[in-house]
Design an enzyme around this catalytic site. Structure first.
Site, PDB file in Angstrom:
ATOM      1  N   ARG A 187       0.800  -1.262   0.320  1.00 10.74           N
ATOM      2  CA  ARG A 187      -0.324  -0.061  -0.328  1.00 10.74           C
ATOM      3  C   ARG A 187       1.221   1.384   0.079  1.00 10.74           C
ATOM      4  NH1 ARG A 187      -3.007  -3.284  -1.290  1.00 10.74           N
ATOM      5  NH2 ARG A 187      -5.260  -3.186  -0.484  1.00 10.74           N
ATOM      6  N   GLU A 242      -4.927   7.468  -4.123  1.00  9.14           N
ATOM      7  CA  GLU A 242      -4.518   6.467  -5.443  1.00  9.14           C
ATOM      8  C   GLU A 242      -5.633   7.605  -6.072  1.00  9.14           C
ATOM      9  OE1 GLU A 242      -4.035   2.696  -5.386  1.00  9.14           O
ATOM     10  OE2 GLU A 242      -2.603   2.689  -4.941  1.00  9.14           O
ATOM     11  N   HIS A 253      -1.516   0.213  -9.745  1.00 10.85           N
ATOM     12  CA  HIS A 253      -2.614  -0.194  -8.954  1.00 10.85           C
ATOM     13  C   HIS A 253      -2.466  -1.532  -9.486  1.00 10.85           C
ATOM     14  CE1 HIS A 253      -3.770  -0.655  -4.851  1.00 10.85           C
ATOM     15  NE2 HIS A 253      -3.185  -2.531  -5.505  1.00 10.85           N
TER      16      HIS A 253
END
Length: 315
Positions: A227, A257, A276
């Site tokens: 993360r 994000e 991601h």
């Protein structure tokens, strides 16, 4: 056994759930208030949709309702509000995408070591003998030897790299050839490639801060598939810009994000930023379905499903 399932996943996935031998009943979930299904369902299958973050402040009156079980399609539960864990049982999709993420990590290691694009000859003038970096003989350090870390470790050993790892619990991974170290400072000082694969918890927030980044082996390659919050991004930029610090960072995750437009990480010459995507989740959805179906079978037999989330640890 009768089981009412409310699922946030797509129609094809839900069709696969309906075909389970116990013939569960599936009901719709409201996109803007998925938690409202707690009033009717035994099992709520969730995904990290924006509604969960928008309702992070307070627990809705309906929660946990008649729920017996909440199943997170993602491995991490940090996206959800803390009150999600007030459900009687919470499990997660840990391990479903481990192989895909591990492949991404190895691809990033080779992309950095060999950098074929940079040495591609497009004219006679560019026909130059350039020494390439190595993977065999280097040290891969893995922070977090869970399902992802173990999948990376097996691949690293197969490629002839030395693998050192660290687990929060201090337990051994059970993988022959992995050297377990006692602290993260030792790991980052030794590793040529540092893989970050720990869950996002209050304990791992900015684990990689300025102090730890200063202890990283000069020129090391940091790869974050955990993360974004695990790394202090401002401290990382300073470390990459300074002398004697890490040489490169591959980041599949950031905080937040996506990053705001114009953020330095988008254009930093020593950063490879991907949006991601390492889990390749759309292509491993069948593995999640197999896992959920198997867990439903266990639950129906009165057995504990796999990968129960510990409310204290947060993963």
């Amino acid at each position: 056994m009768s089981l009412i399932i409310a699922s946030q996943l797509d129609a094809d996935f839900n069709r696969g759930l309906r075909q389970h031998p116990i013939a569960p009943i599936l009901i719709d979930v409201e996109d803007d208030e998925p938690w409202s299904a707690a009033a009717e369902a035994d099992l709520l299958l969730v995904r990290p949709s924006p509604a969960w973050r928008q309702r992070s402040a307070s627990r809705p009156p309906v929660w946990p309702g008649r729920l017996k079980w909440v199943y997170s399609a993602s491995a991490g539960i940090d996206f959800y509000p803390s009150w999600l864990l007030d459900a009687p049982l919470v499990t997660c999709g840990r391990g479903v995408a481990s192989d895909e993420i591990a492949d991404y990590v190895i691809a990033a290691i080779y992309a950095h070591a060999k950098n074929l694009e940079a040495i591609t000859a497009r004219s006679r003038a560019e026909w130059i003998n350039v020494p390439l970096g190595r993977v065999s003989g280097t040290t891969i350090g893995i922070v977090g030897l869970g399902a992802i870390g173990q999948a990376v470790a097996r691949r690293g050993l197969a490629l002839g790299a030395q693998v050192v790892g660290l687990r929060r619990t201090g337990a051994q991974s059970g993988i022959s050839g992995v050297e377990h170290v006692g602290d993260i400072e030792t790991l980052v000082a030794r590793a040529d490639h540092i893989i970050v694969a720990v869950p996002a918890t209050p304990q791992t927030y900015h684990l990689f801060d300025a102090a730890l980044l200063a202890k990283v082996k000069p020129g090391a390659h940091i790869i974050n598939v955990a993360r974004g919050s695990v790394i202090d991004q401002d401290a990382l930029i300073d470390a990459l810009d300074g002398a004697g610090g890490p040489g490169f960072a591959t980041l599949d995750v950031t905080d937040p994000e996506p990053l705001p437009e114009g953020h330095l990480l988008y254009t930093h010459p020593r950063v490879r930023l991907t949006p991601h995507v390492s889990s390749n989740h759309t292509l491993v959805r069948h593995r999640l379905l197999e896992k959920v179906r198997d867990d439903i079978s266990r639950f129906a037999r009165g057995e504990a499903p796999s990968d129960i989330v510990d409310p204290v640890r947060g993963y």
